[in-house]
Motif scaffolding. Structure first.
Motif, short mmCIF file in Angstrom:
data_model
loop_
_atom_site.label_atom_id
_atom_site.label_comp_id
_atom_site.label_asym_id
_atom_site.label_seq_id
_atom_site.Cartn_x
_atom_site.Cartn_y
_atom_site.Cartn_z
N LEU A 24 0.83 -1.20 0.00
CA LEU A 24 0.00 0.00 0.00
C LEU A 24 0.87 1.26 0.00
O LEU A 24 0.60 2.22 -0.73
N ALA A 25 1.93 1.25 0.81
CA ALA A 25 2.82 2.41 0.87
C ALA A 25 3.50 2.66 -0.47
O ALA A 25 3.58 3.80 -0.95
N LEU A 26 3.97 1.58 -1.11
CA LEU A 26 4.67 1.73 -2.37
C LEU A 26 3.73 2.19 -3.48
O LEU A 26 4.07 3.07 -4.29
N GLY A 27 2.52 1.60 -3.53
CA GLY A 27 1.54 2.02 -4.53
C GLY A 27 1.18 3.49 -4.39
O GLY A 27 1.05 4.22 -5.38
N THR A 28 1.01 3.93 -3.13
CA THR A 28 0.69 5.33 -2.88
C THR A 28 1.86 6.24 -3.26
O THR A 28 1.67 7.31 -3.86
N LEU A 29 3.08 5.82 -2.91
CA LEU A 29 4.27 6.61 -3.22
C LEU A 29 4.41 6.82 -4.73
O LEU A 29 4.64 7.95 -5.20
N VAL A 30 4.24 5.75 -5.49
CA VAL A 30 4.38 5.84 -6.94
C VAL A 30 3.24 6.64 -7.55
O VAL A 30 3.45 7.45 -8.47
N TYR A 31 2.03 6.48 -7.04
CA TYR A 31 0.89 7.23 -7.60
C TYR A 31 1.05 8.73 -7.36
O TYR A 31 0.74 9.55 -8.22
N ARG A 32 1.56 9.09 -6.16
CA ARG A 32 1.79 10.51 -5.88
C ARG A 32 2.88 11.09 -6.78
O ARG A 32 2.81 12.25 -7.17
N ALA A 33 3.86 10.26 -7.11
CA ALA A 33 4.98 10.76 -7.93
C ALA A 33 4.64 10.83 -9.41
O ALA A 33 5.17 11.67 -10.14
N THR A 34 3.76 9.93 -9.88
CA THR A 34 3.53 9.81 -11.33
C THR A 34 2.11 10.12 -11.76
O THR A 34 1.86 10.34 -12.94
N ALA A 52 13.15 -2.00 -10.36
CA ALA A 52 14.25 -2.96 -10.33
C ALA A 52 14.22 -3.77 -9.03
O ALA A 52 14.38 -5.00 -9.02
N VAL A 53 13.99 -3.07 -7.91
CA VAL A 53 13.90 -3.76 -6.62
C VAL A 53 12.67 -4.67 -6.58
O VAL A 53 12.72 -5.80 -6.07
N VAL A 54 11.56 -4.18 -7.12
CA VAL A 54 10.32 -4.96 -7.17
C VAL A 54 10.53 -6.25 -7.97
O VAL A 54 10.05 -7.33 -7.59
N LEU A 55 11.26 -6.17 -9.08
CA LEU A 55 11.56 -7.36 -9.88
C LEU A 55 12.37 -8.37 -9.07
O LEU A 55 12.09 -9.57 -9.08
N LEU A 56 13.37 -7.89 -8.34
CA LEU A 56 14.18 -8.77 -7.51
C LEU A 56 13.34 -9.44 -6.44
O LEU A 56 13.49 -10.65 -6.17
N GLN A 57 12.44 -8.70 -5.82
CA GLN A 57 11.56 -9.29 -4.80
C GLN A 57 10.72 -10.42 -5.38
O GLN A 57 10.50 -11.45 -4.73
N GLY A 58 10.24 -10.24 -6.61
CA GLY A 58 9.43 -11.28 -7.23
C GLY A 58 10.21 -12.55 -7.47
O GLY A 58 9.69 -13.66 -7.28
N LEU A 99 13.76 0.35 -0.77
CA LEU A 99 12.62 1.08 -1.34
C LEU A 99 12.28 2.34 -0.55
O LEU A 99 11.68 3.28 -1.07
N ALA A 100 12.66 2.35 0.73
CA ALA A 100 12.37 3.50 1.58
C ALA A 100 13.38 4.63 1.40
O ALA A 100 13.20 5.71 1.98
N LEU A 101 14.44 4.41 0.64
CA LEU A 101 15.47 5.44 0.48
C LEU A 101 14.92 6.67 -0.22
O LEU A 101 14.29 6.56 -1.28
N PRO A 102 15.14 7.85 0.33
CA PRO A 102 14.70 9.08 -0.35
C PRO A 102 15.44 9.25 -1.68
O PRO A 102 16.61 8.94 -1.80
N GLY A 103 14.72 9.73 -2.67
CA GLY A 103 15.35 10.00 -3.95
C GLY A 103 15.51 8.80 -4.86
O GLY A 103 16.07 8.93 -5.96
N LEU A 104 15.02 7.63 -4.45
CA LEU A 104 15.11 6.45 -5.32
C LEU A 104 14.22 6.68 -6.54
O LEU A 104 13.02 6.91 -6.43
N PRO A 105 14.79 6.64 -7.75
CA PRO A 105 13.98 6.91 -8.95
C PRO A 105 12.97 5.79 -9.19
O PRO A 105 13.10 4.68 -8.67
N VAL A 106 11.98 6.09 -10.02
CA VAL A 106 10.92 5.10 -10.29
C VAL A 106 11.51 3.85 -10.92
O VAL A 106 11.10 2.72 -10.58
N TRP A 107 12.50 4.00 -11.84
CA TRP A 107 13.09 2.80 -12.45
C TRP A 107 13.80 1.97 -11.38
O TRP A 107 13.83 0.74 -11.46
N GLY A 108 14.38 2.62 -10.36
CA GLY A 108 15.02 1.89 -9.28
C GLY A 108 14.00 1.12 -8.45
O GLY A 108 14.26 -0.01 -8.01
N VAL A 109 12.83 1.73 -8.24
CA VAL A 109 11.75 1.05 -7.52
C VAL A 109 11.38 -0.25 -8.23
O VAL A 109 11.27 -1.32 -7.61
#
Length: 407
Positions: A34-44, A107-113, A95-105
């Motif tokens: 939920l936090a990640l979805g909200t973070l990305v939606y606010r940014a994009t 990349a981490v999500v792919l690794l988690q999968g 993922l909680a790091l400030p300034g992590l770009p969307v492509w970095g998000v």
């Protein structure tokens, strides 16, 4: 319920620590998604990117199922599960790091999968090993109930924290929960040998996948586990864009409905009746989402989501059938393939629903996904009936008296 009460399950050695570790991981996954979805939606301001960020790890499951799944039965369960939880803790902290770009998000999500594709097979294979054959369904039912409860708490808490604070502290909380799961696993489970001999490899993974897929009854069971469920999760992936301020409430209502469905199927329904419920439950899973075409306000939307999620109880019936069709030494791999395929389909559906919402609206996309799920469920029911009639004809020609029951 046959042979096992929930109290008896908690008296089974190793069940409780496995259960508690899974609860911590579920809570972590809930609040972080939920936090990640909200973070990305606010940014994009993009329903597509928001949906993929929440369910993106599922897209990588197909790669894990293709290359790594043989490890589900060929790695020591305690070490594998501890490693998976620690890896998720580290990735969520990144993922909680400030300034992590969307492509970095992503990349981490792919690794988690990729990591998660192994973890599901190990966990459910170990559960099947810990419990007796007639204990698996009530045990899995209890895990699903725990998942529903943790999601209710996680979405309610995460939604409040995301609204009042910001998504990044919530991601750090999730990382701490994953680390807790790792500690419970390491010190609560005993060291067990792998269920199958040999080293994990891509070749072994592919061979075992081919064996599991070679049986038509197993194929239909897998498709029933993957497709209708995944398409409905595509509807859920749009909660944030449908109502950004109430997404946590909708997710919590969905978790409540799932909890009710799991209690009903796992605890209250007679074993003889369970096989007949798969199709009705799958239809229930999708039908209420068709009403989103009317763009209901939050109270009615919440009722539709809760009612639909009762249908997730169908997976218990289908998993019981899958285990009946699978040799014990392949149980971890078979359950891992189920988990990986289901999560992959959820990720694909989230991306498809997000793209459709980008072009139309969230309500329209949810309705379309629901109607597709209904059509797929009916098609699989027809295919299963055709198979049953073919088997009956074959037995009849061989001189065997056949009395067909509802499958």
């Amino acid at each position: 319920m046959t042979g096992h009460t929930y109290r008896q399950l908690f008296r089974t050695p190793e069940f409780t620590p496995l259960f508690l570790a899974a609860a911590a991981s579920t809570a972590a996954g809930t609040v972080s998604g939920l936090a990640l979805g909200t973070l990305v939606y606010r940014a994009t301001d993009s329903p597509l990117l928001s949906a993929v960020s929440m369910f993106g790890p599922s897209l990588a499951q197909v790669l894990g199922a293709t290359f790594f799944l043989s490890g589900a039965d060929r790695l020591p369960p305690r070490s594998a599960l501890t490693g998976v939880s620690l890896a998720f803790a580290a990735a969520t902290a990144v993922l909680a790091l400030p300034g992590l770009p969307v492509w970095g998000v992503f990349a981490v999500v792919l690794l988690q999968g990729l990591i998660a594709s192994l973890g599901g097979g190990v966990r459910w294979g170990l559960l099947n090993e810990i419990l007796t054959k007639d204990g698996y369904l009530p045990g899995r039912s209890l895990f699903n109930m725990q998942s529903g409860l943790m999601q209710i708490i996680g979405f309610a808490t995460g939604g409040a924290l995301v609204t009042t604070a910001s998504p990044r502290p919530v991601l750090l909380l999730a990382a701490l929960l994953y680390a807790t799961a790792a500690l419970v696993t390491r010190f609560g489970l005993t060291a067990r040998a792998p269920r199958a001999s040999g080293r994990p490899s891509v070749a072994v993974t592919r061979r075992t996948n081919a064996v599991l897929w070679s049986s038509r009854p197993r194929r239909l069971t897998y498709l029933g586990l993957w497709l209708p469920n995944g398409l409905v999760v595509g509807c859920e992936a749009l909660f944030v864009s449908y109502d950004p301020d109430a997404a946590g409430t909708l997710f919590a209502c969905g978790a409540l409905g799932m909890l009710v469905g799991d209690v009903t199927v796992g605890r209250l329904v007679r074993p003889a009746l369970r096989p007949r419920l798969a199709t009705p439950l799958l239809l229930l899973l999708a039908t209420p989402y068709a009403f989103f075409a009317l763009r209901p306000a939050l109270p009615l939307a919440a009722v539709c989501v809760a009612l639909a999620s009762v249908g997730f109880g169908a997976s218990l019936v289908q998993q019981e059938r899958l285990m009946a069709l699978t040799p014990p030494e392949l149980s971890g791999h078979a359950l891992g393939l189920h988990s990986a395929g289901m999560l992959t389909m959820q990720g694909v559906s989230a991306a498809l629903a997000g793209a459709m919402a980008q072009l139309t609206s969230s309500a329209t996309a949810m309705t379309a996904m629901a109607l597709t799920s209904i059509a797929v469920t009916l098609a699989l029911k027809i295919a299963a009936r055709t198979e049953a009639e073919g088997e009956a004809d074959d037995l009849g020609r061989s001189g065997v008296d056949v009395r067909r029951g509802d499958r």
